[in-house]
Design an enzyme around this catalytic site. Structure first.
Site, PDB file in Angstrom:
ATOM      1  CE1 TYR A 181       1.898   2.452  14.702  1.00 50.21           C
ATOM      2  CE2 TYR A 181       1.652   3.261  16.951  1.00 50.21           C
ATOM      3  CZ  TYR A 181       1.244   2.424  15.926  1.00 50.21           C
ATOM      4  OH  TYR A 181       0.188   1.563  16.115  1.00 50.21           O
ATOM      5  CB  VAL A 207      -0.969   0.027   1.196  1.00 47.04           C
ATOM      6  CG1 VAL A 207      -1.954  -1.120   1.123  1.00 47.04           C
ATOM      7  CG2 VAL A 207      -0.221   0.028   2.532  1.00 47.04           C
TER       8      VAL A 207
END
Length: 250
Positions: free
Chosen positions: A147, A60
């Site tokens: 993150y 992706v």
């Protein structure tokens, strides 16, 4: 689950962990699931185990990869963006490459996949997009700034897009698990053991302590929340962040 039978669902990261549990739950509810991921072995195993109807190999984070996979498997009524990755480092050692990896897999990949499937959902007047975020989308954690920022961005994407499509039969929501029994957590346990010299039980307890229930969340518990959001009964749930964390985030 009413309304899911024979609907096509795509689950990115569907070969392992939370993504695999979601694929299995949707399949069990009658959906026709295509699992998408980078590794053929786990994807093929998911199909052979009956957890998905088919699979496509795609990264992706690679430009055009999801769209190419979509052209082969067909547009879905349901998209679950479960592909993700976590890397840890002190902020001053978090370089541009790490930032790029975290943003691409946790935010930009989900945006690209959603952009590819949304036109068909809008044309049909029905669709479900569920983004697997994290409690890191709702609070901060040390040593995972990139993150955490990416997951905050994913939640922002969820909330903004939900308003754009609110009157068009499509809902967009996020599920935010706490520390969950997956390969990502296993890697975190290994890092704790390496850096601190603690045993596995102590390292796991270090992560489980964030959860007021004193345990790791299980993938099937996250999948159950996704299953609800994909069903007809959740038609009025839109732009929400559903924490599956034992009460960690107020």
């Amino acid at each position: 689950m009413s309304g899911l039978r024979d609907r096509h669902a795509i689950v990115t990261g569907g070969g392992s962990g939370i993504g695999l549990a979601i694929a299995a739950a949707l399949t069990g509810a009658g959906a026709r699931v295509t699992a998408i991921g980078r590794r053929e072995g786990p994807l093929r195993a998911a199909v052979e185990a009956g957890h998905a109807a088919g699979f496509e190999i795609a990264d992706v984070t690679a430009e055009g990869a999801f769209a190419a996979a979509l052209s082969r498997c067909g547009a879905p009524a349901i998209l679950v963006n479960a592909a993700g990755a976590a890397e840890s480092a002190p902020f001053l050692r978090t370089g541009d490459d790490l930032w790029d990896r975290m943003l691409r897999v946790n935010l930009l990949g989900a945006a690209s996949a959603t952009r590819a499937v949304l036109p068909a959902m809008l044309a049909e007047g029905w669709g479900r997009v569920v983004n697997i975020a994290s409690t890191a989308a709702l609070r901060g954690y040390p040593y995972v700034t990139a993150y955490t920022a990416a997951k905050h961005g994913l939640l922002g994407l969820t909330r903004a897009l939900a308003l754009e499509v609110a009157a068009k039969g499509v809902t967009v929501n996020a599920v935010c698990p706490g520390f969950t029994e997956t390969d990502i957590v296993a890697e975190s346990v290994a890092r704790i053991m390496e850096k601190t010299g603690r045993g596995e039980a102590e390292a796991r307890a270090e992560l489980a302590r964030h959860n007021p229930q004193g345990r790791l969340v299980q993938p099937h518990e996250v999948a159950a929340a996704v299953l609800f959001l994909c069903g007809e009964a959740a038609g009025a749930v839109n732009g929400r962040a559903l924490a599956i964390d034992g009460g960690e985030v107020p």
